[in-house]
Enzyme design. Sequence first.
Site, PDB file in Angstrom:
ATOM      1  N   CYS A 112     -37.077 -23.776 -15.345  1.00 23.06           N
ATOM      2  CA  CYS A 112     -37.245 -23.516 -14.341  1.00 23.06           C
ATOM      3  C   CYS A 112     -38.687 -22.640 -14.521  1.00 23.06           C
ATOM      4  O   CYS A 112     -39.016 -23.041 -14.632  1.00 23.06           O
ATOM      5  CB  CYS A 112     -36.287 -22.949 -13.462  1.00 23.06           C
ATOM      6  SG  CYS A 112     -37.181 -22.448 -11.471  1.00 23.06           S
ATOM      7  N   HIS A 209     -32.420 -26.576 -13.209  1.00 25.44           N
ATOM      8  CA  HIS A 209     -31.346 -25.203 -13.625  1.00 25.44           C
ATOM      9  C   HIS A 209     -30.209 -26.551 -14.072  1.00 25.44           C
ATOM     10  O   HIS A 209     -28.471 -26.260 -13.593  1.00 25.44           O
ATOM     11  CB  HIS A 209     -30.724 -24.045 -12.796  1.00 25.44           C
ATOM     12  CG  HIS A 209     -31.683 -23.505 -12.512  1.00 25.44           C
ATOM     13  ND1 HIS A 209     -32.124 -22.235 -13.193  1.00 25.44           N
ATOM     14  CD2 HIS A 209     -32.439 -23.415 -11.091  1.00 25.44           C
ATOM     15  CE1 HIS A 209     -32.868 -21.193 -12.631  1.00 25.44           C
ATOM     16  NE2 HIS A 209     -33.658 -22.132 -11.434  1.00 25.44           N
ATOM     17  N   GLU A 211     -28.213 -24.867 -16.289  1.00 27.20           N
ATOM     18  CA  GLU A 211     -27.615 -24.292 -16.787  1.00 27.20           C
ATOM     19  C   GLU A 211     -26.292 -24.258 -15.665  1.00 27.20           C
ATOM     20  O   GLU A 211     -24.695 -24.277 -15.235  1.00 27.20           O
ATOM     21  CB  GLU A 211     -27.592 -23.239 -16.746  1.00 27.20           C
ATOM     22  CG  GLU A 211     -28.062 -22.329 -16.118  1.00 27.20           C
ATOM     23  CD  GLU A 211     -29.462 -22.672 -14.926  1.00 27.20           C
ATOM     24  OE1 GLU A 211     -30.126 -23.239 -15.838  1.00 27.20           O
ATOM     25  OE2 GLU A 211     -29.735 -21.878 -14.557  1.00 27.20           O
TER      26      GLU A 211
END
Length: 243
Positions: A112, A209, A211
């Site tokens: 990001c 994102h 994660e």
Amino acid sequence: MPRPLIAVSTPIETLSTPFGDRDCTKLATAYTDAIYAAGGQPAIVPVTADPPPDLLARFDGLVLSGGGDLDPRLYGEEPDSSVYGIRPDRDTFEVALYHDAVARELPVLAICRGMQLVNVVHRGSLIQQIEDDTDHWQTIASHEAAHKIEISPDTRLAGVLGQAVARVNSYHHQALKDLGLGLRVAARCGAVIEAIEAEDAPVLAVQWHPEQMAATDQLQRSLFAAFVSTAAEYRNNTKQEMN
Ligand code: MN
């Protein structure tokens, strides 16, 4: 074999504490969980003044995390009213980290804001506010995908994900404008660049994102698996004497 040691950059924010409003190091555990689950040992590297040029000598990989906007002055513009969370101390520190990583050919996964930083360091620029960001700032849960991406063939990202189209989450109001030197586009959503990679360095950067999706999405886990595996190779090639 010890786990590859992964430096993780982190936001710094002024938060209310028992001592008053204080600068705090604040990183979502999803980053460190995803790295650990992939076999890496994450180590959060806080923003400090004057980072030594060999800061990353002990590490096997670098994750540049997300967060507030880069200072547009880094790409020669004044901030418009949409820009938020500027921290010049974090910008300066992460630019130094990235230069150190590239100099030692350390594997980098930039997420990001991290991707935007990579582009700006390579002398690219950003769109300060996407015209219509409704598709790119989702209101559904963060592990759910908000939009499709088309992955460019013959990129490392295509090799890692093994497919031409994927669905990803989205939390950005800015996007890449001019692509930096020595970078190539690895994925797009319409006109919006969603992933880039360096032509001659092990740098992969994504606008979404992963994660936040890794716990529930095998495809996003594979990004972390590939990154940690590259870091393990780096460790084997550079730190033989320490094993
Ligand atoms: Mn997006």
